[in-house]
Write a protein that holds these residues in place. Structure first.
Motif, mmCIF file in Angstrom:
data_model
loop_
_atom_site.group_PDB
_atom_site.id
_atom_site.type_symbol
_atom_site.label_atom_id
_atom_site.label_comp_id
_atom_site.label_asym_id
_atom_site.label_seq_id
_atom_site.Cartn_x
_atom_site.Cartn_y
_atom_site.Cartn_z
ATOM 1 N N ASP A 110 17.580 7.423 27.712
ATOM 2 C CA ASP A 110 18.609 8.457 27.869
ATOM 3 C C ASP A 110 19.970 7.893 28.257
ATOM 4 O O ASP A 110 20.826 8.634 28.741
ATOM 5 C CB ASP A 110 18.205 9.527 28.916
ATOM 6 C CG ASP A 110 16.899 10.224 28.571
ATOM 7 O OD1 ASP A 110 16.617 10.367 27.368
ATOM 8 O OD2 ASP A 110 16.170 10.623 29.497
ATOM 9 N N THR A 111 20.165 6.589 28.104
ATOM 10 C CA THR A 111 21.499 6.010 28.323
ATOM 11 C C THR A 111 21.764 5.010 27.189
ATOM 12 O O THR A 111 20.889 4.769 26.353
ATOM 13 C CB THR A 111 21.616 5.244 29.663
ATOM 14 O OG1 THR A 111 21.034 3.941 29.521
ATOM 15 C CG2 THR A 111 20.946 5.988 30.815
ATOM 16 N N HIS A 170 28.341 11.112 39.078
ATOM 17 C CA HIS A 170 27.037 10.785 38.477
ATOM 18 C C HIS A 170 26.493 11.902 37.586
ATOM 19 O O HIS A 170 25.396 11.761 37.048
ATOM 20 C CB HIS A 170 26.024 10.417 39.570
ATOM 21 C CG HIS A 170 26.300 9.081 40.183
ATOM 22 N ND1 HIS A 170 25.929 7.898 39.581
ATOM 23 C CD2 HIS A 170 26.945 8.725 41.327
ATOM 24 C CE1 HIS A 170 26.317 6.872 40.337
ATOM 25 N NE2 HIS A 170 26.947 7.351 41.402
ATOM 26 N N GLY A 171 27.239 12.984 37.441
ATOM 27 C CA GLY A 171 26.775 14.106 36.618
ATOM 28 C C GLY A 171 25.992 15.098 37.462
ATOM 29 O O GLY A 171 25.384 14.708 38.451
ATOM 30 N N ASN A 173 23.151 16.535 37.271
ATOM 31 C CA ASN A 173 21.759 16.188 37.553
ATOM 32 C C ASN A 173 21.540 14.684 37.512
ATOM 33 O O ASN A 173 20.439 14.214 37.222
ATOM 34 C CB ASN A 173 20.828 16.881 36.550
ATOM 35 C CG ASN A 173 20.913 18.389 36.663
ATOM 36 O OD1 ASN A 173 20.642 18.951 37.717
ATOM 37 N ND2 ASN A 173 21.340 19.044 35.597
ATOM 38 N N GLU A 175 22.770 12.599 35.376
ATOM 39 C CA GLU A 175 22.590 12.074 34.019
ATOM 40 C C GLU A 175 23.633 11.020 33.649
ATOM 41 O O GLU A 175 23.597 10.466 32.560
ATOM 42 C CB GLU A 175 22.533 13.195 32.977
ATOM 43 C CG GLU A 175 23.725 14.132 32.913
ATOM 44 C CD GLU A 175 23.684 15.232 33.988
ATOM 45 O OE1 GLU A 175 24.040 14.919 35.131
ATOM 46 O OE2 GLU A 175 23.350 16.391 33.669
ATOM 47 N N ALA A 178 26.435 10.509 30.324
ATOM 48 C CA ALA A 178 26.143 11.644 29.443
ATOM 49 C C ALA A 178 26.675 12.945 30.042
ATOM 50 O O ALA A 178 26.935 13.906 29.330
ATOM 51 C CB ALA A 178 24.647 11.753 29.190
ATOM 52 N N GLY A 179 26.851 12.965 31.369
ATOM 53 C CA GLY A 179 27.425 14.133 32.027
ATOM 54 C C GLY A 179 28.902 13.930 32.291
ATOM 55 O O GLY A 179 29.436 14.489 33.242
ATOM 56 N N ALA A 185 23.313 6.680 35.436
ATOM 57 C CA ALA A 185 22.325 7.766 35.375
ATOM 58 C C ALA A 185 21.282 7.636 36.490
ATOM 59 O O ALA A 185 20.106 7.381 36.238
ATOM 60 C CB ALA A 185 21.662 7.773 34.003
ATOM 61 N N LYS A 188 17.892 9.651 36.384
ATOM 62 C CA LYS A 188 16.983 9.464 35.247
ATOM 63 C C LYS A 188 15.893 8.432 35.575
ATOM 64 O O LYS A 188 16.133 7.494 36.334
ATOM 65 C CB LYS A 188 17.781 8.983 34.024
ATOM 66 C CG LYS A 188 18.709 10.040 33.472
ATOM 67 C CD LYS A 188 17.903 11.112 32.755
ATOM 68 C CE LYS A 188 18.795 12.240 32.267
ATOM 69 N NZ LYS A 188 18.006 13.317 31.691
ATOM 70 N N GLU A 241 15.235 16.957 38.397
ATOM 71 C CA GLU A 241 14.824 17.137 36.998
ATOM 72 C C GLU A 241 16.032 17.496 36.149
ATOM 73 O O GLU A 241 16.916 18.154 36.614
ATOM 74 C CB GLU A 241 13.796 18.256 36.872
ATOM 75 C CG GLU A 241 12.611 18.039 37.787
ATOM 76 C CD GLU A 241 11.506 19.064 37.531
ATOM 77 O OE1 GLU A 241 11.046 19.149 36.392
ATOM 78 O OE2 GLU A 241 11.129 19.756 38.470
#
Ligand code: HEC
Ligand code: HEC
Length: 241
Positions: A110-111, A170-171, A173, A175, A178-179, A185, A188, A241
């Motif tokens: 996811d990164t 850091h976003g 959640n 993420e 991506a955020g 992340a 994650k 999550e």
């Protein structure tokens, strides 16, 4: 209770493993002189820098130039939003060889950090770690942070602190880029499955020099968090999550 004991044992084991190198057969970047017995005995108050094999460092520099520099930038200094610094002094002091090795091997799902386990051989990964270690300004404290206690915080409070203080970078959640964040992340599994509570705690307290990640403890901190609040955040990250 039983679970807690198990986690405690796991942390101790992690500390022991962190003291070892991922592949002891190919001139490990830490853990004593690979080139012969020129170790000097020093006072315990002045831990010495790990001896590095210059040949391996050179080899690692080539691996880095061929595979990593496009994202992690010249000398591994990083670029927020693109790829993190790999050479700031706190990162090199607190990250164990195991953390580095496994992160490079598996990447971070996811990164943008790809897995290198297929394309690089074990000794090439060890060489690139030695190259990163050649930037170290202070001795490793990985054994200490890996052996540190498991966080016992309140995840509900942790979520509150995270949202107020950390999420902007850091976003929402964790993420990461991506955020739209400048930070990595940290919510994650790619990070969480490899980072110990002690490692996260040390980075949150001390920050990472020359990056937007400032320390969150002490008089110079942007926002000073107590040990309990930092544990709350770590406990939240463990269930995020
Ligand atoms: C001003 C932006 C900013 C804030 C606020 C911030 N961080 Fe960071 N953080 C970063 C950046 C940027 C990095 C990676 C350093 C780099 O890019 O080289 C980072 C790295 C980290 C790391 C290491 C992650 C890794 O991939 O190894 C942890 C853990 C961390 N931050 C936790 C936190 C926590 C917890 C908070 C809230 C208390 C927080 N950060 C607040 C920007 C920030
Ligand atoms: C396509 C871009 C890209 C390439 C190429 C790349 N990385 Fe990364 N790397 C990243 C990103 C992005 C992250 C942070 C991911 C996240 O948000 O957690 C990262 C994270 C890391 C981390 C964890 C750093 C930390 O702060 O915890 C290490 C170690 C690392 N990379 C090593 C390497 C090495 C060694 C190479 C070359 C063999 C490499 N990377 C190549 C993009 C890249």
């Amino acid at each position: 209770m039983g679970k807690r004991n198990f986690v405690g044992i796991a942390a101790v084991l992690a500390g022991i493993i962190a003291g070892c190198t991922p592949a002891s057969d190919s001139s490990p970047p830490t853990g004593g002189p690979a080139t012969g017995g020129q170790t000097r005995v020093e006072a315990p108050t002045a831990p010495k820098m790990a001896a590095l094999d210059p040949e391996q460092v050179r080899k690692g520099q080539v691996v880095f130039a061929e595979n990593c520099v496009a994202c992690h930038q010249e000398g591994g200094k990083g670029k927020p939003g693109v790829a993190p610094s790999l050479t700031d002094k706190e990162f090199l002091t607190f990250a164990s060889d195991r953390f580095l090795y496994d992160t490079i091997r598996d990447g971070r799902t996811d990164t943008q950090m790809p897995p290198w386990g297929e394309s690089l051989k074990e000794d090439q990964i060890n060489a690139v770690i030695a190259y990163l270690r050649s930037h170290a300004q202070q001795p490793s404290r990985a054994g200490e942070v890996e052996g540190d206690r498991t966080a016992m915080g309140d995840p509900r409070l942790g979520k509150r602190w995270f949202t107020q203080i950390c999420a902007g970078c850091h976003g929402p959640n964790g993420e990461g880029y991506a955020g739209e964040g400048s930070g990595t992340a940290i919510g994650k599994p790619g990070f969480l499955n490899k980072a110990s509570d002690g490692f996260i705690r040390a980075i949150v307290k001390n920050g990472r020099s020359n990056t937007p990640m400032h320390g969150f403890q002490g008089p110079a901190a942007v926002a000073s968090l107590t040990d309990q609040e930092i544990d709350d955040i770590i406990s939240y990250l463990r269930v995020i999550e």
